[in-house]
Structures are given as C-alpha cells and as structure tokens.
Design a protein around this motif. Structure first.
Motif, PDB file in Angstrom:
ATOM      1  N   LYS A   1       0.839  -1.203   0.000  1.00 45.72           N
ATOM      2  CA  LYS A   1       0.000   0.000   0.000  1.00 45.72           C
ATOM      3  C   LYS A   1       0.874   1.252   0.000  1.00 45.72           C
ATOM      4  CE  LYS A   1      -3.589   2.297   2.770  1.00 45.72           C
ATOM      5  NZ  LYS A   1      -4.389   2.224   4.028  1.00 45.72           N
ATOM      6  N   ILE A   2       1.963   1.223   0.777  1.00 45.20           N
ATOM      7  CA  ILE A   2       2.882   2.368   0.831  1.00 45.20           C
ATOM      8  C   ILE A   2       3.493   2.626  -0.543  1.00 45.20           C
ATOM      9  CG2 ILE A   2       5.083   3.179   1.766  1.00 45.20           C
ATOM     10  CD1 ILE A   2       4.390   1.724   4.370  1.00 45.20           C
ATOM     11  N   THR A   3       3.956   1.557  -1.207  1.00 46.88           N
ATOM     12  CA  THR A   3       4.606   1.722  -2.511  1.00 46.88           C
ATOM     13  C   THR A   3       3.616   2.122  -3.592  1.00 46.88           C
ATOM     14  OG1 THR A   3       4.363  -0.667  -2.965  1.00 46.88           O
ATOM     15  CG2 THR A   3       6.407   0.069  -1.921  1.00 46.88           C
ATOM     16  N   GLU A   4       2.364   1.671  -3.491  1.00 48.03           N
ATOM     17  CA  GLU A   4       1.367   2.012  -4.501  1.00 48.03           C
ATOM     18  C   GLU A   4       0.928   3.471  -4.393  1.00 48.03           C
ATOM     19  OE1 GLU A   4      -0.945  -2.184  -5.438  1.00 48.03           O
ATOM     20  OE2 GLU A   4      -1.667  -0.893  -3.823  1.00 48.03           O
ATOM     21  N   ILE A   5       0.766   3.952  -3.154  1.00 51.64           N
ATOM     22  CA  ILE A   5       0.324   5.328  -2.949  1.00 51.64           C
ATOM     23  C   ILE A   5       1.424   6.302  -3.354  1.00 51.64           C
ATOM     24  CG2 ILE A   5      -0.396   7.000  -1.175  1.00 51.64           C
ATOM     25  CD1 ILE A   5      -1.754   4.732   0.290  1.00 51.64           C
ATOM     26  N   GLY A   6       2.686   5.817  -3.337  1.00 51.32           N
ATOM     27  CA  GLY A   6       3.798   6.690  -3.691  1.00 51.32           C
ATOM     28  C   GLY A   6       4.249   7.545  -2.530  1.00 51.32           C
ATOM     29  N   GLU A   7       4.071   7.036  -1.309  1.00 50.65           N
ATOM     30  CA  GLU A   7       4.492   7.782  -0.124  1.00 50.65           C
ATOM     31  C   GLU A   7       6.006   7.998  -0.145  1.00 50.65           C
ATOM     32  OE1 GLU A   7       2.609   9.034   2.085  1.00 50.65           O
ATOM     33  OE2 GLU A   7       0.739   7.927   2.262  1.00 50.65           O
ATOM     34  N   ASN A   8       6.446   9.039   0.571  1.00 47.65           N
ATOM     35  CA  ASN A   8       7.868   9.384   0.618  1.00 47.65           C
ATOM     36  C   ASN A   8       8.586   8.470   1.605  1.00 47.65           C
ATOM     37  OD1 ASN A   8      10.258  10.732   0.170  1.00 47.65           O
ATOM     38  ND2 ASN A   8       9.799  12.348   1.641  1.00 47.65           N
ATOM     39  N   PHE A   9       8.759   7.204   1.190  1.00 53.20           N
ATOM     40  CA  PHE A   9       9.401   6.214   2.046  1.00 53.20           C
ATOM     41  C   PHE A   9      10.835   6.008   1.564  1.00 53.20           C
ATOM     42  CE2 PHE A   9      10.214   2.046   3.925  1.00 53.20           C
ATOM     43  CZ  PHE A   9       9.628   2.203   5.176  1.00 53.20           C
TER      44      PHE A   9
END
Length: 802
Positions: free
Chosen positions: A57-65
C-alpha cells in the motif's frame, strides 16, 4: 508438515526466493529472504501477509518512504561491542547514512494515523535510535564521510600546520621547477607530483645529475626520474611527521567515538533488524506489484476459493514477453474436497496443479498471491505433493516405486488439514493394475478428509469421482474442432484425452488408429465420444446463454426506462392536476369578483339597457379568455404509399425490400446482387428480394416519415448485432418450426451470411425432413448437409446460401 523436502524446487518457489533476493537492496533484506519458511501457525501467517500488504500500500500510494542506504552495519556493531576495538572512518560513514535511513523510516510511521499501517507502525514504535549517538557521529563525520577538522582542537591545529607546510614546500618546488624548465632539464608540460608521500620533480634521466636531491622513483621506460630536491628534504620530513600525527589523532578520535557508541549497541542491533525488515518487505511488495497480487480474506478453515488465479512464475515470464496467462478458477470445499482433473497431454493439467500448490505455499510463507478480488484463502497445516520422477539408482527405486513411496506417506499422514497434489496419478506401471491401485488409494484419501487435486488419464478414476461424495471431476478445456488446448479448467465434468484426434492430427496412419479403436473396445470409445459431444453441446448452450444474457439485459434496461417514464408521468400528472386546481380556484375567485361588480353596477345604473349590454359583453370576454379550452390542431394522418415502377433495377434507383417497409437507394450492381443504402446502413441483397419504387415513394419515406425510416435502420443494426448463425428448434411443432425457419432465413439472407446451422435433433427424422423440404423452396439455398459427427451429425443441418 511438508512432503517431500524438495517441495520448493518442485513447485518453483526457489525461483521466487532468488527473485526476492535480487530485489533486496542490502544483505539485511537478503538474510530475511533466506529465512522464509512455510508456516502452519495461522496467526503468524496472517501477520506476515498483512505486513506485506501494508508495505504494498505504501509503494502504490507513492508515499515518501526511504529507498536507499539500506546498509548492513551489524558486523560493525559486533566489533564495536568489544572493549578496546575501534571502527574505521568508512564504517562510521556507513553507520551515519544507514542510521539516517532508519530515522526516516521511523519518522514516516510516526507521521501516519495509527490505523493506516497498524502492524508496521507498532513495530516502528519499538525501535529506538538515540539522538546522542547520531549527534556524536554527525559531529565527527561530514557528509563526504571524512573526519571533520573540528573533531578536536589538536586535529584542527595539525591540519592547519600541514596545509602551511605543504604550501611552503610547493612554493619552493614551483621555483625550482621553473628553473629546471628554463634550463631544459624538464619539458614544459611537466608538473609537480608525489612519490612515497613526498613532493618531487619529474626530471629527464640525462639531466638527473644536474639537480641535487634524492631519487625516489623512475618511469617505466627509465627516461624520467622523480627527484626530491635537497632544499625541501627537511620540509618533506616535517610534512610526513605531521601526517603521522594526524593519523594518530584520528585513531584517538575514532576510538573515543566507538566507546561512545558501545552502550547503544543493543538498541542499534534492533534498529538494523527493523531496517532489514523494511528492505525485505519492500522486495515482497515489489514482487506483489509485478504479479498484480493481493491479500484476499484469510479464514482458519480448509477450503480453496480462487478467482482468476495465475501461476506466479508463468505470469512474471509472460509479462516480459507481452503475453497473458490464462487464469484458473477453482473451488474446493466440504462437498467437493478432491478434484480429479483429466484432459489431453499438453493441455495445462500440470501447470494448474502447480498453480494450486505454489499459491497456497507462498501465501503461508507471508507473500501476497496473484488472484482476483472475490477470492478467499483457506489454511492448511500440511502440503504433500507427488510431482515428477523421483527414481533413484542409489536406493534402487523405479519411477513407479517412488510414486508408491509417496503414496505411503500420503496415506499415513494425510488428515482434514492436509492439501495433497498428485500429477499423473497411477502411471509408471501396467495401466490396468495402475488404475486399480490408484482407485484404491484415492478411496482411502477420500476417507481421510484431506483436500487435493489429482491429474489423471484413467477412466475408472473419472467414473469414481462421478459417483463418490467428496470427489468432483474437472477438465482442461480443449478445442475438438481445431485440436488445440484452451488451458481453461472447468469443474463438474471429466475431460477427454483426445488421443485418437491428436494422433490423427500428427499424421499417424488411419489404419493404425482404427485398429487401436477396435482393440480398445466400443465401451471406452463411446465414453470418449460422449465426452466430446458433451463439450460441443456445452459450447452451443454457452452461445445461447450469451444471447439470452444480452436479451435479458436489454429487457431489464427497457423495463427500467418504462418504470422511470411511468413514474415521471404520474408525477407530472399530479403536478398538472394541482396546477389546474390552483388555476381553477383563482379563476373562480376572479369570476365571483366580476359577478359582484357587475351586480353592483347594474343596481347603481338602475338597469340601463346600454350599460347592461356592455357589462354582459365583458363577462363573455372573460369566459372566452379563461374558461373555454384551447383547440390544438391534430396532425393530418399520412398514408404509407408505395408506388412500384416497372423496368430493371439500376444504380441510382430507389427500391423496397420485399415484405418490409424499408426504402433504400441502389449504390451498385454486382451480378445478381445489389448494394443498397438504407439511412446510414449499407448492405448487399439479391435482386429478386428487391422491388423498384417511385421517387415520390422514396421522398415520402425519407421526408414526412424520416423518423420511421431511421428507426428501421436502427432495427437492422440491432438485428445484425443480435443475429446468431445457430438456430435451435428442438421440441418445436411443425408449423411453429417452419415459421422460425422463415424468420431465420430472412435475417440470414438480409445480413449476407453464406452458411447457417439449424439444430433439429435426430429423433425419427420427421422434423429434419420437414425443415429440409421447406428449405428447398428457397432459391437462395445452394446446398444442405449433415453436421460433423462429433458436433451433432444428422441432428444438425448445415445450410449453405448463395
């Protein structure tokens, strides 16, 4: 429990493990990949899969991780924990950037709502990186990984003095170099250089005696020597001493920094464990995105309910080639626990079997799985597989013996929480004996309550599945007409091996094939024939189901439109009635007022004749204006006039289709055919189906009746879209059947079909004879014949049109 111990290699999970290792940035994540294990703990599986889903979910949303500097510094921490040890400058540089990555990861989850990423957020809360140690490292190590001048006052002093000495010696050497160039001892493009840590001048070998000093080195050709002049010898010694002092001071600083780090080692080891997990989860999320994998609902009971499941490895391979995998729909439950899959070789049975095993295995290893939304995952404590050849020369095991060894384990250990997969059940020995043993084994596995998928060609197992509760047949679909596999699993019926058909396609002599059929016996041949006929019938009914579905959707849409229109009319009716009542109320009030005024005026004027007449005229005007209905002229009714014209039909003439009201214009003639245009629709019809009409008729049809003409064109389009070349009239009476044939033929001729199919059944042949005699009356029919024996034979008539 897993069986055998090579299950990962047989299912292909070892290749997924390699893919994940390559997707990891650091050895921290790769170490997690090495530790992936199948789990029979429901809670642990649920946790691992949910963690992966959160990272996806983090990688799909494009969060600044954070996506870099996942550096494994655990070996540095182990050494730092030993008293008296020190870490190097480069190791502290790695610590600095990797600790910064860890802090960014922690900060990311701190800035999220707790319910957004509950598992990873909770994990991040338990990770601690003390600000004191990161500040201490930051104070010593700069962004380039070098020791700062400000790390200590002594180091600052040494470096300042070192810079001063180097500047002084460079100034002297520059002067000497210019002098040497002017004397021709060195070439003009030569510059100062360093040898053995000391500044020197490159001099041509023939002039080396002209410059006093110490020779440190010479070039590979021997034509150049590197001389340290005597005048700077002491200065170079001073620089060397300062460099030794700098190194000792740096070691002292690093030793002190390592001592500062030592108390924080336990917390930092947990932090790097967290960093490794993040790297690992990023790799799993990347794999999930590559496979379009999801986290379906997970239930602690035994079942399989998958929609459009795809073989993971095949999906990754086909994706690179721009192809798509044929998905698998499969369902196993208490009523149908064991699926017996049959079908031709190279039809996809083994791939389907491995798809089931690999998807269940990877899910219970904590990975997301490539299935469609609407799927559900069950939970199995044991997975047993018998795939491939396990013959062993060392243990004196043949292929069949190895299969029986596997079956012994299955029968001993299988229970209600077991999923077993068997490929080519019973092969490797004499077919009759192998089939009997396979049937007995299958009966015992059924009694154990286990779930499973079995691939086989044995007819006795297909028959057993049809009459045994808990077993269900399945077939890999095969195009019997073109002899090509479709790679689609259909549950509920057995499949044919299509052995004779495939042998015929390959080119085996027909005499050999016919002798084989005779040797096999009529019962088996008839069974295979029945399976093929059922497949053809299923395809015919599938087509009719599609047609019925289209009509049902159209009917539903029209019903919805009718309901909406009815509701709208009722609403408008109420609105109109209310408005009429309100208007009547207003008119009544105005009328009463007018009457009262009239009576008053008559009384005041004592009924004078002229005044009374004027008042009466005003009342009549009011009545005409407000009370009399408005007459709406009715449109004059138009009659449909068709005036036929004599003469041959030619391009540009207007024609009517016999038996219909559609009027069109002839565009071109092609022999006995004419291409006509009706509105926006172009079609080709036989000339004997057309009648020439007058220009007046065409203008009347396209002018006053333009709306009607357009509607006819729409009907033709819809007829073309909804027409099916297959007419099923089984069970119809003679008169009803002939009516259907006439309507069917009209549509086929109008739409330009050259071949149609009429299903009338065999029976006593009465309906077939009636239909064929009727068709002989059509001049458009060129030939009639029976369908192929595998697709209905004499029960279907193929009609070829001119």
């Amino acid at each position: 429990m897993l069986y055998p111990n090579t299950i990962e290699q047989k299912l292909g999970f070892d290749k997924l493990r390699i893919w994940l290792k390559e997707a990891c940035i650091s050895t921290l994540g790769q170490n997690f990949v090495e530790k992936i294990r199948f789990s029979d703990n429901f809670g642990l599986v649920e946790k691992l899969v949910s963690q992966t889903a959160e990272m996806k979910k983090i990688t799909e949303i494009g969060e600044n991780f954070p996506s870099q500097n996942y550096i494994d510094a655990t070996t540095y921490l182990k050494r730092a924990s030993i008293e008296g040890m020190l870490l190097t400058q480069s190791e502290f540089s790695d610590l600095k950037v990797s600790l910064h990555t860890i802090k960014l990861c922690i900060r990311f989850f701190e800035n999220q709502e707790p319910e957004t990423y509950p598992l990873l957020g909770e994990y991040a809360k338990n990770v601690r990186v003390d600000k004191a140690i990161t500040d201490a490292i930051e104070k010593i190590i700069d962004d380039r990984g070098q020791i700062r001048d400000s790390a200590s006052s002594e180091l600052s002093r040494i470096r300042k003095q070192l810079i001063s000495e180097q500047a002084g010696i460079r100034k002297k050497l520059d002067t000497m170099l210019r002098s040497a160039k002017s004397n021709g001892w060195v070439s003009e493009d030569v510059s100062l250089t360093v040898r053995n840590g000391r500044m020197v001048i490159p001099v041509a070998a023939e002039h080396k005696r002209k410059l006093k000093g110490f020779i440190h080195d010479e070039s590979a050709t021997g034509q150049t020597v590197f001389i340290e002049p005597t005048d700077v010898f002491e200065s170079n010694n001073e620089i060397r001493e300062l460099e030794y002092e700098e190194r000792r001071e740096i070691n002292r600083i690093l030793l002190q920094l390592t001592s500062q780090l030592r108390p924080f080692v336990p917390d930092l080891q947990k932090a790097y464990q967290f960093l490794g997990l993040m790297d690992f989860l990023r790799a799993k999320a990347k794999l999930a995105r590559e496979m379009d994998a999801i986290n379906p609902p997970f239930t602690n009971r035994q079942f399989i309910e998958w929609r459009e499941a795809r073989h993971p490895l095949l999906h990754l391979s086909f994706q690179k080639q721009g192809k798509k995998v044929v998905p698998l729909n499969i369902e196993l439950n208490e009523k149908q626990r064991i699926l017996i899959v049959s079908g031709p070789n190279a039809g996809g049975k083994s791939v389907s079997l491995k798809t089931v095993g690999l998807i269940q295995y990877m899910f219970q290893c904590g990975l997301l799985v490539p299935v469609q939304e609407g799927s559900s995952m069950g939970f199995f404590q044991n997975i047993f597989i018998d795939i491939g050849d396990e013959q062993s020369l060392e243990n004196d095991l043949s292929t069949y013996s190895s299969h029986l060894t596997n079956m012994r384990h299955f029968l001993t250990l299988a229970n209600k929480r077991t999923l077993f997969l068997i490929d080519e059940f019973g092969t490797g020995t004499e077919p009759g004996l192998g089939g009997a043993i396979a049937e007995a084994i299958l009966e015992d596995l059924t009694k154990s309550g286990a779930f499973g998928v079995v691939n086989t060609h044995y007819t006795n197992l297909k028959v057993l599945a049809d009459k045994t509760p808990g077993l269900v047949n399945g077939a890999m679909r095969f195009d019997g007409e073109h002899l090509e596999p479709l790679y689609q699993l259909e549950i509920g019926r057995p499949g044919s091996s299509f052995a004779f058909e495939i042998a015929s396609k390959i080119g085996l002599p027909m005499a050999v094939i016919n002798r084989a059929k005779e040797k096999l016996g009529t019962q088996q041949v008839n069974f295979e024939k029945l399976l093929k006929e059922l497949d053809i019938e299923r395809r015919v009914f599938a087509e009719k189901n599609i047609e019925l579905g289209i009509k049902e959707r159209k009917l539903t849409r029209e019903l919805a439109d009718y309901t909406a229109l009815k509701s709208n009319l009722e609403t408008n009716e109420k609105k109109i009635v209310n408005e009429a009542k309100q208007k009547a109320k207003t008119l009544l009030a105005d009328a009463n007022q007018l009457i009262e005024n009239t009576i008053r005026e008559i009384k005041e004027n004592k009924a004078e004749k002229e005044k009374t007449k004027v008042v009466r005229n005003e009342i009549q005007k009011f009545s005409k204006k407000n009370l009399e209905p408005e007459l709406i002229p009715e449109p004059a009714a138009t009659e449909e006039i068709y005036e036929p014209e004599d003469g041959a039909i030619a391009p540009g003439n207007y024609v009517r289709i016999l038996g219909q009201t559609a009027i069109g214009e002839v565009i071109a003639l092609r022999g006995k055919d004419a291409e006509i245009r009706i509105g926006d629709l172009k079609t080709t019809l036989k000339l004997n189906r057309l009648e020439r009409v007058s220009n007046k008729t065409y203008k009347a049809a396209t002018g006053e009746k333009s709306l009607k003409t357009v509607s006819k064109g729409v009907d033709l389009n819809e007829r073309m879209m909804n027409f099916s070349f297959n007419l099923d009239m089984r069970g119809k009476r003679g008169e009803e059947a002939l009516g259907l044939v006439d309507q069917f033929m009209d549509n086929a001729i109008m739409l330009g079909y050259d071949e149609i199919r009429i299903v009338h059944g065999k029976g006593d042949g009465i309906l077939r004879t009636l239909v064929r005699n009727h068709l002989r009356g059509y001049s458009h029919v060129s030939a009639m014949q029976d369908e192929h024996a595998d697709r209905g034979g004499a029960g279907v008539t193929i009609v070829k049109l001119k």
